[in-house]
Design an enzyme around this catalytic site. Structure first.
Site, PDB file in Angstrom:
ATOM      1  N   TYR A  69       0.571  -1.546   0.309  1.00 20.21           N
ATOM      2  CA  TYR A  69       0.111  -0.028   0.182  1.00 20.21           C
ATOM      3  C   TYR A  69       0.860   1.227   0.131  1.00 20.21           C
ATOM      4  O   TYR A  69       1.723   0.769   0.679  1.00 20.21           O
ATOM      5  CB  TYR A  69      -1.020   0.359   0.914  1.00 20.21           C
ATOM      6  CG  TYR A  69      -1.443   1.293   1.370  1.00 20.21           C
ATOM      7  CD1 TYR A  69      -1.512   2.662   1.896  1.00 20.21           C
ATOM      8  CD2 TYR A  69      -3.290   1.191   0.968  1.00 20.21           C
ATOM      9  CE1 TYR A  69      -1.667   3.338   1.616  1.00 20.21           C
ATOM     10  CE2 TYR A  69      -3.771   2.368   0.386  1.00 20.21           C
ATOM     11  CZ  TYR A  69      -3.051   2.978   1.395  1.00 20.21           C
ATOM     12  OH  TYR A  69      -4.203   4.378   1.825  1.00 20.21           O
ATOM     13  N   GLU A  94      -3.699   7.419  -4.140  1.00 21.76           N
ATOM     14  CA  GLU A  94      -3.637   6.145  -3.178  1.00 21.76           C
ATOM     15  C   GLU A  94      -3.325   5.023  -4.326  1.00 21.76           C
ATOM     16  O   GLU A  94      -4.872   4.758  -5.072  1.00 21.76           O
ATOM     17  CB  GLU A  94      -4.876   5.989  -2.510  1.00 21.76           C
ATOM     18  CG  GLU A  94      -5.033   4.821  -1.912  1.00 21.76           C
ATOM     19  CD  GLU A  94      -6.041   4.612  -0.869  1.00 21.76           C
ATOM     20  OE1 GLU A  94      -6.258   5.119   0.325  1.00 21.76           O
ATOM     21  OE2 GLU A  94      -6.912   3.769  -1.537  1.00 21.76           O
TER      22      GLU A  94
END
Lengths: 291, 389
Positions: free
Chosen positions: B109, B197
């Site tokens: 991530y 993101e």
């Protein structure tokens, strides 16, 4: 003594001739705020509301001795206006402007790190020391000089709480609108420091909301600060749907702060009295002071 | 402002972000045809909606032929997908993104956003990507890495290399990660983003590092200086009443209950919604009237409340002062009532500038209204009215 401003504070207005600025500075003058003039690039030499207009902040400071500026310029130039105030080493800048781009404020925040200027805002209602000085857009007829310090992220809620503390016969020492934006000047911690140091302030009210971690940071500060005055807090947004943007309250972000309930828990652990709802904030402070 | 995955990937490719090849399709035929254009042997067909959690809701289908891609697109297009982030009503799928599938060894991530607590751009990273990142972050905050940048020094290469190493990316993969972080940083500033993101950031079996899914938002306050990005807005993704409301200087969010709410100020509006729930009421909406709203804009907002069939009572909580005065609000309400008729009980709490004028205006224009002295009184009166109606 109020905090940050008093009856002698000399104020200038950046964006002086705009519609909003004119409306509110006129009221500030009527209120008794000592306004020295304003700054509008290109209009230096003109007069507005009977006061001189200057091209730059530096010129205005030179001519008037102002130590505070009220910034009403449009969003696209707000950061530049704040930086101009920083360059002129103004002790206090109050930025009323809403919708300032976030990255502009990231730039400003960096400048503030080693600046002489303290910034309130942007997206701030302003700061008022009742009976002495008003810089901003708050309505001014229900406030009373007294001993409650207020620090708030929401303009509308502040007016309501000024109303309640006056009704409780407590009055306000100073009310500071730190504003609703994600990146801003002084926050709860600086306000708490100022109020804890101020002999006139006997109780402190924090008005918070979802979005960001201002409340959690304040709780951490209070744990080590051991305040000798009661602190009351209310956090708005217990029933706001998650992942939705509600006015300026901002998106709830898992990396940036908890729910309203979590914020209240953090504050309560630090000894803060939590008001159960917005209608009972004044009464919660009354109880905290007498209890 | 939210943008779709396909828009974000296209935008970020201009900043050299490595992603698998892909294209957007609005029909099954387009989806099938894309597999031929893209080449390869396996593809992902992904629903394009402004919400995450698609994989767990079968919004991402792996296919190995043009026909299968067409079938997957047929299944997804026109359907409603319900994920943990859409709310129970879900979102309509109007487009799919067809992308070359890659063999993934690891999923990480990586995100960049403004860290509010310090007012700086920061990278957030985790050695584990995937849809449940929020739960894992809540359960174990220490598993989330953070790298703060400063506007004057930008992204420090040594710090970035360190950050990448903590994510298990060293050597050529470390260099690739640093390049990706630099791309994200440049793009964030150039576009005035709110969030970029990458979840997952994949390390493929062949050792490449690439962005498999990208979520990107743009700072609404900066769109005035990005005309070319304003066109990426997808109005179909937002409730039409909310879009309409924005045009009238109203921040409006639809909720589920039967008490219509109109307040000036976001904080006071949030507090009013909270108080209503506490006193046993169910708000039908959040409505924040901005200070510059005119009588006609307020009338439009009030009509929005009237036109919601679920609404059985309305509460207006106005603290007048500053440039929005109580009598302007009263004027707007009276105008709306004259146009549409007031079919439900109305409770008004007006305080501050010109509150007496507000009362007189409503009475003289024949609007049936119950006045409340303070917020608590107002909440209790409207909750009772909604129950009794």
């Amino acid at each position: 003594m109020a905090v940050l401003i008093d009856s002698d504070t000399k104020v200038i207005c950046q964006g002086f001739t705009g519609q909003l600025a004119t409306y509110h500075m006129e009221r500030a003058i009527t209120y008794g705020t000592k306004v020295g003039g304003g700054v509008v690039p290109g209009k230096g030499g003109q007069t507005h509301l009977g006061l001189p207009v200057f091209d730059t902040v530096a010129e205005a400071v030179d001519a008037t001795g102002a130590t505070a500026t009220a910034i009403f310029v449009p969003p696209a130039s707000a950061a530049t206006a704040i930086e101009e105030a920083i360059d002129a080493e103004m002790p206090l800048a109050v930025c009323i402007t809403e919708r300032v781009p976030v990255l502009d404020m990231v730039r400003v925040k960096c400048r503030l790190d080693d600046a002489k200027t303290r910034l309130i805002g942007p997206n701030s209602q302003g700061i008022i020391a009742p009976g002495r000085c008003k810089i901003g857009v708050m309505p001014a007829h229900l406030e009373r000089q007294g001993n409650i310090g207020i620090a708030s992220r929401s303009a509308s809620l502040t007016s309501e709480i000024i109303d309640q503390t006056t009704a409780q016969r407590l009055g306000q020492s100073t009310s500071i609108g730190i504003g609703g934006d994600p990146v801003h000047g002084i926050g709860f911690i600086e306000c708490l420091e100022l109020f804890l140091d101020d002999p006139e302030t006997k109780g402190i009210i924090l008005l918070g909301e979802i979005g960001g971690s201002d409340e959690e940071d304040a709780a951490e500060f209070l744990k080590s600060a051991r305040p000798d005055k009661p602190v009351v807090a209310y956090v708005a947004g217990h029933h706001a749907p998650t992942e939705r943007r509600m006015g300026h309250a901002g998106t709830v972000n898992v990396f940036g702060g908890g729910s309203a309930a979590e914020k209240c828990d953090a504050l309560a652990t630090a000894g803060v009295h939590i008001a159960p709802n917005a209608a009972e904030i004044g009464s919660t402070m009354r109880r905290a002071l007498t209890g | 402002m939210n943008i779709h995955e396909y828009q974000a990937k296209k935008l970020l490719r201009d900043f050299d972000l490595p992603t698998p090849s892909g294209g957007v399709a609005a029909t099954p035929a387009e989806a099938a045809s894309l597999t031929r254009d893209l080449g390869g042997t396996r593809w992902a067909v992904k629903a394009q909606v402004h919400a995450g959690g698609r994989a767990q809701a079968r919004g991402v289908r792996l296919v190995d032929s043009a026909d299968a891609a067409g079938d997957a697109a047929r299944d997804l297009l026109g359907s409603r997908i319900v994920t943990t982030q859409t709310g129970p009503e879900g979102k309509a799928v109007r487009r799919v993104y067809v992308e070359q599938a890659v063999d993934v060894d690891r999923e990480l991530y990586l995100a960049i956003l403004v860290d509010r607590s310090v007012g700086r751009l920061a990278f957030i990273g985790s050695e584990q990507g995937g849809d449940d990142i929020e739960q894992r972050a809540a359960a174990d905050p220490a598993s989330i890495l953070r790298l703060v940048t400063t506007p004057d020094r930008g992204l420090d290469r040594t710090a970035a290399a360190d950050f990448a190493a903590q994510l298990g990316l060293t050597g050529p993969q470390g260099d690739a990660a640093i390049a990706i972080m630099e791309s994200m940083y440049r793009a964030f500033i150039a576009c005035d983003a709110g969030l970029i993101e990458i979840n997952p950031l994949a390390v493929t079996n062949s050792g490449d590092v690439m962005a498999l899914d990208v979520k990107m938002t743009l700072d609404d306050n900066a769109l005035f200086r990005h005309e070319e990005l304003e066109v990426l807005r997808d109005v179909d993704e937002v409730d039409p009443t909310e879009v309409e409301a924005k045009r009238y200087e109203l921040n409006f969010v639809k909720l589920d209950g039967d008490i219509g709410v109109m307040v000036n100020g976001a904080g006071l509006a949030l507090a009013t919604v909270d108080l209503l729930k506490e006193r046993g009421g169910e708000p039908a909406d959040f409505m924040d009237v901005r200070p510059v709203a005119t009588r006609d804009q307020i009338a439009t907002g009030f009509k929005m409340l009237l036109s919601n069939p679920k609404v059985r009572a309305i509460l207006v909580n106005i603290y007048g002062g500053g440039i929005l005065r109580c009598d302007t609000v009263a004027d707007g309400i009276a105008t709306a009532c004259q146009d549409s008729g007031l079919r439900v009980p109305l409770v008004l709490r007006a305080a501050g500038t010109n509150m007496e004028m507000a009362r007189k205006t409503l009475i003289s224009r024949g609007v049936t209204v119950t006045f409340a002295d303070d917020m608590m009184d107002a909440a209790d009166k409207v909750v009772a009215a909604a129950k009794g109606a």
